[in-house]
Design an enzyme around this catalytic site. Sequence first.
Site, PDB file in Angstrom:
ATOM      1  N   CYS A  67       0.843  -1.201   0.000  1.00 18.21           N
ATOM      2  CA  CYS A  67       0.000   0.000   0.000  1.00 18.21           C
ATOM      3  C   CYS A  67       0.878   1.250   0.000  1.00 18.21           C
ATOM      4  O   CYS A  67       1.686   1.456   0.913  1.00 18.21           O
ATOM      5  CB  CYS A  67      -0.922  -0.017   1.216  1.00 18.21           C
ATOM      6  SG  CYS A  67      -1.774   1.536   1.533  1.00 18.21           S
ATOM      7  N   CYS A  70       0.580   3.374   3.109  1.00 19.19           N
ATOM      8  CA  CYS A  70       1.246   2.742   4.257  1.00 19.19           C
ATOM      9  C   CYS A  70       2.755   2.955   4.187  1.00 19.19           C
ATOM     10  O   CYS A  70       3.407   3.200   5.212  1.00 19.19           O
ATOM     11  CB  CYS A  70       0.932   1.249   4.298  1.00 19.19           C
ATOM     12  SG  CYS A  70      -0.826   0.849   4.434  1.00 19.19           S
TER      13      CYS A  70
END
Length: 661
Positions: A67, A70
């Site tokens: 991600c 992230c």
Amino acid sequence: MAAFVGLPLRSVPMLLLLLLLVVAGTARGETLYGPEDSVTILNKESVARAVFNSSSAWLLEFYSSWCGHCINYAPTWKALARDVRDWEPAIKIGVLDCAEEDNYGACKDFGVTLYPTFRFFKAFTKEFTQGENYKAVGDREIQTVRQVIIDFLQTSPAESKPQAWPSLEPISSSEISSLLTPKQSHYTAIIFESEESYEGREVILDLIQYSNIVVRRALPSDKPILEKLGIGSVPSCYLIQPNGLHGLINDVKSIRSQLSLHLKALSNVRKLLPSETAHSGLSKGVQQEDTTMNQFDRSKLYMTDLESGLHYILRAELANHHTLEGEKLKTFKDFVTILYKLFPGRPHVMKLLETLQEWLVSMPLDTIPYDAILDLVNNKMRISGIFLTNHTQWVGCRGSKSNLRGYPCSLWKLFHSLTVQAAVKPDALANTAFEAEPRAVLQTMRRYIREFFGCRECAKHFEAMAKETVDSVKTPDQAILWLWRKHNVVNNRLSGAPSEDPKFPKVQWPTSDLCSACHSQTGGVHSWNEDEVLAFLKRYYGNQEISLEFADPRKDLSEAATDNGNKEPHFTKKPQERDYVKKQNPQFLDKLVQKKPEKSLDSEAAESSQSVSFLGIGFSNIDMSLCVILYVTSSLFLMIMFFFFRFRSKRWKVRYNRPFV
């Protein structure tokens, strides 16, 4: 080999073994966090032991290593963990990577569907709980998260607060006066601050692991006590020493950043014990570059990338949702329809998609448990010729580190392929809700990303991008070019970002070495020849160009003969069994099928095609059961009708043959 000259012959195998171990060590998977960070790295086995019945509270980040948001947030989370590492007796900071295949079941049981997800867990929690979602009105910067942590600790019930926890409540004026008279065996620091200030409570937690000092906070509501102590403004710190002397600390300007260091440096103030190692036995090891990356042809599209992405979608991303209903269920049904009609897959995958699509159409339910869908994806009914690889194997989407590229790359390739298939097969969507709809793939992609894609920030960016221009698409060819343009926009935005793979930089694609005719120069300014780009995309994502290299059908057949991809464990919710163990998934579909005694894998694989395929037409056990039920029901109905008409015919005969008197 020169290095082995002069060595005893029996030493060479040992050296070769050590060399293999070193190479294997460098190929370990990466995560965003390592043992040098101040976070506790958890996995499916350790998360239960760490979080439940713990003497401290927990704040966990559930993230996905692929991600982009992230990856960008990881430095902030590491900095937060370093900033509050002295708070560990009260609260610990942990992480769990939901992109790890072993952790799929854990993230599903904790109800994690978006990344990153932050959850609080109270101390002494005995029963399984999914935790409390992090609620921040503003941002997720360090100061904001610190304040949310303090609010969580302060509002926790009494049974969730150990006796060792410090009091974060303000003391009264009478308590302050009582501290001034007798001599004490330790320092007492009283921080005067406004009620809404967090700095005093932050200092209290900073000193929680230090002996010979007690830190309290007080409100500036009692003017006489302020005048007595000579406090003219807040925040201020008043220090009472063990020898009875007391006074203001005047050489500290900032309460949190400098006062904590000042108090820790006082004589006889010592740290009780070093912090427990936050990652002993839990971390995956220091991140290292994967030097064993397969050499692949960048001009090819690999089937294993598409099938691995499909595996991750069906068994990980969607499986995080316990049930599908409403817009999510409708989106999933439309997504499966698009896949069934347009996915350029191999026969065994296409048969799976066909079976799944027909099953969804035949289910007139407003809510479907995803475990039932998983049973079908994992072929629990043992329908012959159906299977999907049960692991991810990236080739064209493989990054230089395992947390780079991977699934997002595969998702782009999947939808590029679908747009091309929709254009080259104009009748593929006939007799569906998408007939004559040039934006069918784009709208389905948009809805899927909005409803299911784990990276929430990525989904927001794509939605904003699609909202602006997707309605301008009027033909299937325009749909191909629209997605290509937007992909290049995303590449341009992410160029140089932490999520970019340095070995695979974000560039405008296709590059000139792949399609020189796609590029042109006008007055020294680069421009795209979109006719050539369209032709290239149709070639690249067309069926004829998809490489089956690395996609060994025999390997897939062995998978189908074992567990059909069902290898994710589930969380046991009982307090005494708070670990992740191998359990069978809920067999929603198997309830209709008679249970069979367990057999060996060899015999099971040998019988699967015979027991399932009836007369060579692929009937499942459910199909055969329904046929038997229909046959018996029809026979009973015919028998009832036969006796009914026979009885009536006898009555008619008696009435017509009755003699007249």
